[in-house]
Design a protein around this motif. Sequence first.
Motif, PDB file in Angstrom:
ATOM      1  N   PHE A  81      40.104  51.676  26.579  1.00 26.99           N
ATOM      2  CA  PHE A  81      40.487  52.415  27.927  1.00 26.99           C
ATOM      3  C   PHE A  81      41.548  52.191  28.143  1.00 26.99           C
ATOM      4  O   PHE A  81      42.368  51.038  27.825  1.00 26.99           O
ATOM      5  N   ASP A  82      42.391  53.050  28.932  1.00 22.58           N
ATOM      6  CA  ASP A  82      43.670  52.810  29.419  1.00 22.58           C
ATOM      7  C   ASP A  82      44.037  52.083  30.611  1.00 22.58           C
ATOM      8  O   ASP A  82      44.954  51.582  30.751  1.00 22.58           O
ATOM      9  N   GLY A  83      42.927  51.946  31.335  1.00 20.39           N
ATOM     10  CA  GLY A  83      42.898  51.178  32.438  1.00 20.39           C
ATOM     11  C   GLY A  83      41.194  50.732  33.043  1.00 20.39           C
ATOM     12  O   GLY A  83      40.361  51.478  32.610  1.00 20.39           O
ATOM     13  N   VAL A  84      41.142  49.800  33.758  1.00 19.45           N
ATOM     14  CA  VAL A  84      39.988  49.211  34.165  1.00 19.45           C
ATOM     15  C   VAL A  84      40.054  48.874  35.704  1.00 19.45           C
ATOM     16  O   VAL A  84      40.934  48.338  36.086  1.00 19.45           O
ATOM     17  N   ILE A  85      38.952  49.332  36.577  1.00 21.32           N
ATOM     18  CA  ILE A  85      39.033  49.109  37.932  1.00 21.32           C
ATOM     19  C   ILE A  85      37.575  48.237  38.172  1.00 21.32           C
ATOM     20  O   ILE A  85      36.578  48.671  37.616  1.00 21.32           O
ATOM     21  N   VAL A  86      37.661  47.025  38.608  1.00 27.48           N
ATOM     22  CA  VAL A  86      36.485  45.969  38.776  1.00 27.48           C
ATOM     23  C   VAL A  86      36.246  46.076  39.997  1.00 27.48           C
ATOM     24  O   VAL A  86      37.121  45.686  41.153  1.00 27.48           O
ATOM     25  N   THR A  87      34.975  46.624  40.585  1.00 28.82           N
ATOM     26  CA  THR A  87      34.453  46.574  41.992  1.00 28.82           C
ATOM     27  C   THR A  87      33.458  45.941  42.261  1.00 28.82           C
ATOM     28  O   THR A  87      32.521  45.802  43.355  1.00 28.82           O
ATOM     29  N   ALA A  88      32.973  44.778  41.668  1.00 28.21           N
ATOM     30  CA  ALA A  88      32.030  43.756  41.665  1.00 28.21           C
ATOM     31  C   ALA A  88      32.181  42.916  42.766  1.00 28.21           C
ATOM     32  O   ALA A  88      33.314  42.926  43.224  1.00 28.21           O
ATOM     33  N   PRO A  89      31.241  42.218  43.421  1.00 25.16           N
ATOM     34  CA  PRO A  89      31.429  41.278  44.519  1.00 25.16           C
ATOM     35  C   PRO A  89      32.509  40.305  43.986  1.00 25.16           C
ATOM     36  O   PRO A  89      32.808  40.097  42.738  1.00 25.16           O
ATOM     37  N   ALA A  90      33.284  39.779  44.956  1.00 25.60           N
ATOM     38  CA  ALA A  90      34.314  39.005  44.445  1.00 25.60           C
ATOM     39  C   ALA A  90      34.087  37.709  43.569  1.00 25.60           C
ATOM     40  O   ALA A  90      34.930  37.572  42.523  1.00 25.60           O
ATOM     41  N   PRO A  91      32.914  36.943  43.665  1.00 30.77           N
ATOM     42  CA  PRO A  91      32.919  35.835  42.763  1.00 30.77           C
ATOM     43  C   PRO A  91      32.526  36.221  41.257  1.00 30.77           C
ATOM     44  O   PRO A  91      33.098  35.853  40.361  1.00 30.77           O
ATOM     45  N   GLN A  92      31.798  37.544  40.979  1.00 28.45           N
ATOM     46  CA  GLN A  92      31.656  38.104  39.823  1.00 28.45           C
ATOM     47  C   GLN A  92      32.984  38.809  39.193  1.00 28.45           C
ATOM     48  O   GLN A  92      33.358  38.690  37.982  1.00 28.45           O
ATOM     49  N   THR A  93      33.816  39.408  40.159  1.00 24.88           N
ATOM     50  CA  THR A  93      35.222  39.981  39.793  1.00 24.88           C
ATOM     51  C   THR A  93      35.956  38.944  39.345  1.00 24.88           C
ATOM     52  O   THR A  93      36.811  39.043  38.306  1.00 24.88           O
ATOM     53  N   ALA A  94      36.013  37.792  40.189  1.00 23.42           N
ATOM     54  CA  ALA A  94      36.739  36.419  39.648  1.00 23.42           C
ATOM     55  C   ALA A  94      36.376  35.909  38.349  1.00 23.42           C
ATOM     56  O   ALA A  94      37.448  35.696  37.278  1.00 23.42           O
ATOM     57  N   GLU A  95      35.203  35.984  38.106  1.00 17.57           N
ATOM     58  CA  GLU A  95      34.677  35.793  36.630  1.00 17.57           C
ATOM     59  C   GLU A  95      35.185  36.529  35.566  1.00 17.57           C
ATOM     60  O   GLU A  95      35.781  35.831  34.153  1.00 17.57           O
ATOM     61  N   LEU A  96      35.425  37.821  35.777  1.00 19.41           N
ATOM     62  CA  LEU A  96      35.802  38.744  34.758  1.00 19.41           C
ATOM     63  C   LEU A  96      37.548  38.611  34.629  1.00 19.41           C
ATOM     64  O   LEU A  96      37.874  38.742  33.326  1.00 19.41           O
ATOM     65  N   LEU A  97      38.040  38.627  35.863  1.00 14.22           N
ATOM     66  CA  LEU A  97      39.660  38.825  35.848  1.00 14.22           C
ATOM     67  C   LEU A  97      40.611  37.499  35.844  1.00 14.22           C
ATOM     68  O   LEU A  97      41.688  37.705  35.282  1.00 14.22           O
ATOM     69  N   ARG A  98      40.041  36.545  36.464  1.00 12.94           N
ATOM     70  CA  ARG A  98      40.973  35.174  36.453  1.00 12.94           C
ATOM     71  C   ARG A  98      41.033  34.659  34.876  1.00 12.94           C
ATOM     72  O   ARG A  98      42.501  34.262  34.788  1.00 12.94           O
ATOM     73  N   PRO A  99      40.303  34.848  33.920  1.00 10.90           N
ATOM     74  CA  PRO A  99      40.722  34.470  32.788  1.00 10.90           C
ATOM     75  C   PRO A  99      41.757  35.224  31.996  1.00 10.90           C
ATOM     76  O   PRO A  99      42.540  34.975  31.266  1.00 10.90           O
ATOM     77  N   MET A 100      42.096  36.356  32.607  1.00 16.04           N
ATOM     78  CA  MET A 100      43.109  37.477  32.120  1.00 16.04           C
ATOM     79  C   MET A 100      44.377  37.058  32.624  1.00 16.04           C
ATOM     80  O   MET A 100      45.426  37.296  31.906  1.00 16.04           O
ATOM     81  N   SER A 101      44.488  36.857  33.970  1.00 17.52           N
ATOM     82  CA  SER A 101      45.757  36.723  34.481  1.00 17.52           C
ATOM     83  C   SER A 101      45.955  35.948  35.671  1.00 17.52           C
ATOM     84  O   SER A 101      44.895  36.018  36.357  1.00 17.52           O
ATOM     85  N   PRO A 102      46.737  34.915  36.003  1.00 19.64           N
ATOM     86  CA  PRO A 102      47.028  34.293  37.293  1.00 19.64           C
ATOM     87  C   PRO A 102      47.189  35.057  38.484  1.00 19.64           C
ATOM     88  O   PRO A 102      47.073  34.812  39.785  1.00 19.64           O
ATOM     89  N   ARG A 103      47.535  36.476  38.185  1.00 19.60           N
ATOM     90  CA  ARG A 103      47.537  37.298  39.487  1.00 19.60           C
ATOM     91  C   ARG A 103      46.430  37.676  39.953  1.00 19.60           C
ATOM     92  O   ARG A 103      46.195  37.918  41.261  1.00 19.60           O
ATOM     93  N   PHE A 104      45.151  37.341  39.184  1.00 20.66           N
ATOM     94  CA  PHE A 104      43.950  37.631  40.087  1.00 20.66           C
ATOM     95  C   PHE A 104      43.371  36.041  40.641  1.00 20.66           C
ATOM     96  O   PHE A 104      42.235  36.146  41.041  1.00 20.66           O
TER      97      PHE A 104
END
Length: 335
Positions: free
Chosen positions: A155-178
């Motif tokens: 995919f060229d891009g990803v938008i995550v719209t899960a509840p905040a704790p579940q979104t954090a599990e997915l995205l915080r390992p990718m970048s400190p921006r999250f």
Amino acid sequence: MTSIRIAIIGAGMAGLKAASTLHNAGMNVCVFEKSRGLGGRLASRRTEFGHFNHGAQYVTARHPGFAAYLEQATAFNAAQSWKPNLHHGGTEIAQSHGNLALDQWYQGAPQMNKLIRPLVEPFSVLKQHRITRIEQLDRRSFALHDDLEGVFGPFDGVIVTAPAPQTAELLRPMSPRFDPIGDVVMAPCWAVMAAFEQPLPTAFDAIIHQSPAISWAARSSQSSDLFHRRCPDPWVLHATPRWSRDHLEEDKDRIIEKMLAALRDISGVKLPELHSVDAHRWRFARTETPLGASHLNGMNGRVIAAGDWCLGARVEAAWRSGQSAAHAMIETLFG
């Protein structure tokens, strides 16, 4: 433009608004949803005698864009105004009537999850796919991994719209921006769905009552006739955030027993015999401390977090966040 592929995680109001916006901009969109249905907390449960709106009970509009969306949904016969006989708590509850709310209330028609119908475009929706990891393939492409060892992409891009704790599990390992997602606080909510053999003998259809246990109770059907209620009579009870936290892991039968006792106490009437009853635990029901921004992006703008938790505890907040995330993705790819 159809060669551009965007993944949306979550098929609630935020995810579907983002997906619809990107689809209408000519992108190839694929939505991943962990549940069997669409709508997220715009949830309804069907029974043999009707339905229970056991998630969000109604929506209001303060932003002109969302107000226009509700007008569109009404034209689609996917939304309807709702003005229940409302009680705000206190004494002489059985005599209370009238909705004194300043905002116009809407419900999905005929149930809450139909409110998303204008957003369901002919894009791909993969239900019962729980995404567990986002893999960066290179600076411009990503793959998604689900809990059944499925791999999807690129995919060229990803938008995550899960509840905040579940979104954090997915995205915080990718970048400190999250990392700011970790500051968001979401409250749980126990919901009880009770169908009484006879109509609950009150003059109201909904209670906003800040008791220790129940914050909201409502008849899950529309009727203006106080004397010819439908039987069985379906009611949804929502526990307060604090009570839900204190009883989060408690047995479902005990939750039902305690919340029905609380309904009896605050309604001041004897509850009729039960036709059926069930309970549902929403672990992430209501945003108490929002992010304070419409979305959050990282990975060169190609991975974006969105949801009602960005702006507040309103369905309108989810719609606005999804729209903002989609526009941010378009700006990244074409700006």
